[in-house]
Design a protein around this motif. Structure first.
Motif, PDB file in Angstrom:
ATOM      1  N   GLY A  46       1.024  -1.289   0.079  1.00 22.39           N
ATOM      2  CA  GLY A  46       0.020   0.183  -0.018  1.00 22.39           C
ATOM      3  C   GLY A  46       0.857   1.080   0.025  1.00 22.39           C
ATOM      4  O   GLY A  46       0.455   2.517  -0.094  1.00 22.39           O
ATOM      5  N   VAL A  47       2.051   1.048   0.310  1.00 18.27           N
ATOM      6  CA  VAL A  47       2.943   2.312   0.253  1.00 18.27           C
ATOM      7  C   VAL A  47       4.044   2.310  -0.412  1.00 18.27           C
ATOM      8  O   VAL A  47       5.109   2.978  -0.122  1.00 18.27           O
ATOM      9  CB  VAL A  47       3.388   2.775   1.899  1.00 18.27           C
ATOM     10  N   LEU A  48       3.846   1.669  -1.520  1.00 14.23           N
ATOM     11  CA  LEU A  48       5.153   1.588  -2.591  1.00 14.23           C
ATOM     12  C   LEU A  48       5.030   2.756  -3.487  1.00 14.23           C
ATOM     13  O   LEU A  48       4.161   3.098  -4.123  1.00 14.23           O
ATOM     14  CB  LEU A  48       5.228   0.187  -3.134  1.00 14.23           C
ATOM     15  N   SER A  49       6.511   3.140  -3.926  1.00 17.47           N
ATOM     16  CA  SER A  49       6.573   4.059  -4.862  1.00 17.47           C
ATOM     17  C   SER A  49       6.648   3.230  -6.172  1.00 17.47           C
ATOM     18  O   SER A  49       6.538   1.987  -6.341  1.00 17.47           O
ATOM     19  CB  SER A  49       7.792   4.939  -4.781  1.00 17.47           C
ATOM     20  N   ALA A  50       6.972   3.996  -7.298  1.00 13.27           N
ATOM     21  CA  ALA A  50       6.997   3.666  -8.537  1.00 13.27           C
ATOM     22  C   ALA A  50       7.955   2.578  -8.920  1.00 13.27           C
ATOM     23  O   ALA A  50       8.185   1.614  -9.518  1.00 13.27           O
ATOM     24  CB  ALA A  50       6.681   4.687  -9.709  1.00 13.27           C
ATOM     25  N   ALA A  51       9.234   3.180  -8.324  1.00 15.17           N
ATOM     26  CA  ALA A  51      10.615   2.470  -8.472  1.00 15.17           C
ATOM     27  C   ALA A  51      10.314   0.991  -7.399  1.00 15.17           C
ATOM     28  O   ALA A  51      11.056   0.083  -7.890  1.00 15.17           O
ATOM     29  CB  ALA A  51      11.747   3.437  -7.793  1.00 15.17           C
ATOM     30  N   GLU A  91       8.241  -6.158  -8.908  1.00 15.26           N
ATOM     31  CA  GLU A  91       7.759  -6.747 -10.351  1.00 15.26           C
ATOM     32  C   GLU A  91       8.993  -7.630 -10.835  1.00 15.26           C
ATOM     33  O   GLU A  91       8.745  -8.634 -11.258  1.00 15.26           O
ATOM     34  CB  GLU A  91       7.321  -5.864 -11.432  1.00 15.26           C
ATOM     35  N   ARG A  92      10.179  -6.983 -10.756  1.00 13.79           N
ATOM     36  CA  ARG A  92      11.290  -7.660 -11.369  1.00 13.79           C
ATOM     37  C   ARG A  92      11.592  -8.798 -10.234  1.00 13.79           C
ATOM     38  O   ARG A  92      12.038  -9.764 -10.742  1.00 13.79           O
ATOM     39  CB  ARG A  92      12.566  -6.679 -11.006  1.00 13.79           C
ATOM     40  N   ARG A  93      11.693  -8.630  -9.026  1.00 17.15           N
ATOM     41  CA  ARG A  93      12.018  -9.765  -8.097  1.00 17.15           C
ATOM     42  C   ARG A  93      11.021 -10.816  -8.135  1.00 17.15           C
ATOM     43  O   ARG A  93      11.296 -12.028  -8.256  1.00 17.15           O
ATOM     44  CB  ARG A  93      12.046  -9.099  -6.579  1.00 17.15           C
ATOM     45  N   LEU A  94       9.584 -10.497  -8.331  1.00 13.65           N
ATOM     46  CA  LEU A  94       8.559 -11.353  -8.507  1.00 13.65           C
ATOM     47  C   LEU A  94       8.794 -12.181  -9.699  1.00 13.65           C
ATOM     48  O   LEU A  94       8.695 -13.468  -9.859  1.00 13.65           O
ATOM     49  CB  LEU A  94       7.238 -10.701  -8.434  1.00 13.65           C
ATOM     50  N   HIS A  95       9.159 -11.552 -10.799  1.00  8.67           N
ATOM     51  CA  HIS A  95       9.426 -11.973 -12.313  1.00  8.67           C
ATOM     52  C   HIS A  95      10.572 -13.111 -11.994  1.00  8.67           C
ATOM     53  O   HIS A  95      10.423 -14.327 -12.695  1.00  8.67           O
ATOM     54  CB  HIS A  95       9.600 -11.165 -13.441  1.00  8.67           C
TER      55      HIS A  95
END
Length: 119
Positions: free
Chosen positions: A38-43, A49-53
């Protein structure tokens, strides 16, 4: 009409990837805990996303490697069984042919020998 393939319990779903690591033939270290989304910036979203990928790709590659290895082993076993059977049949046929020729020759020699003794 195409139907979806049956669910494979060995392949993790996305929620399992986010919550816990999947046990694979070669266990991988667990991913670091995810931050509060809920408190994540775009970076941070891009990093998440990269870690999940990477995590999903790594787990899928491990599973694909394992399944591929099993299928190759199963296929090789079937091929080797068939080759051994065919080789056995060829050797058996060759031995039967050779033994038949040896016996025929021995019988012919014995008959020739007996006929020569009668004369």
């Amino acid at each position: 009409m195409n139907q979806a393939p049956p669910f494979d319990p060995g392949i993790p779903v996305l929620t399992e990837v986010l919550r816990e690591p999947v046990t694979a033939p070669d266990p991988q270290p667990a991913a670091p805990p995810l931050p509060d989304t809920g408190v994540l910036s775009a970076a941070e979203w891009e990093q998440l996303e990269r870690r999940l990928h990477e995590s999903v790709l790594q787990q899928l590659n491990t599973r694909v490697d394992f399944v591929l290895e099993q299928r190759i082993k199963d296929s090789m076993a079937a091929v080797l069984d068939q080759a051994a059977h065919e080789l056995t049949m060829q050797i058996r046929h060759g031995l039967q042919d050779t033994i038949g020729k040896i016996v025929a020759r021995a019988v012919q020699q014995e008959i020739t020998h007996l006929q020569a003794r009668k004369k």
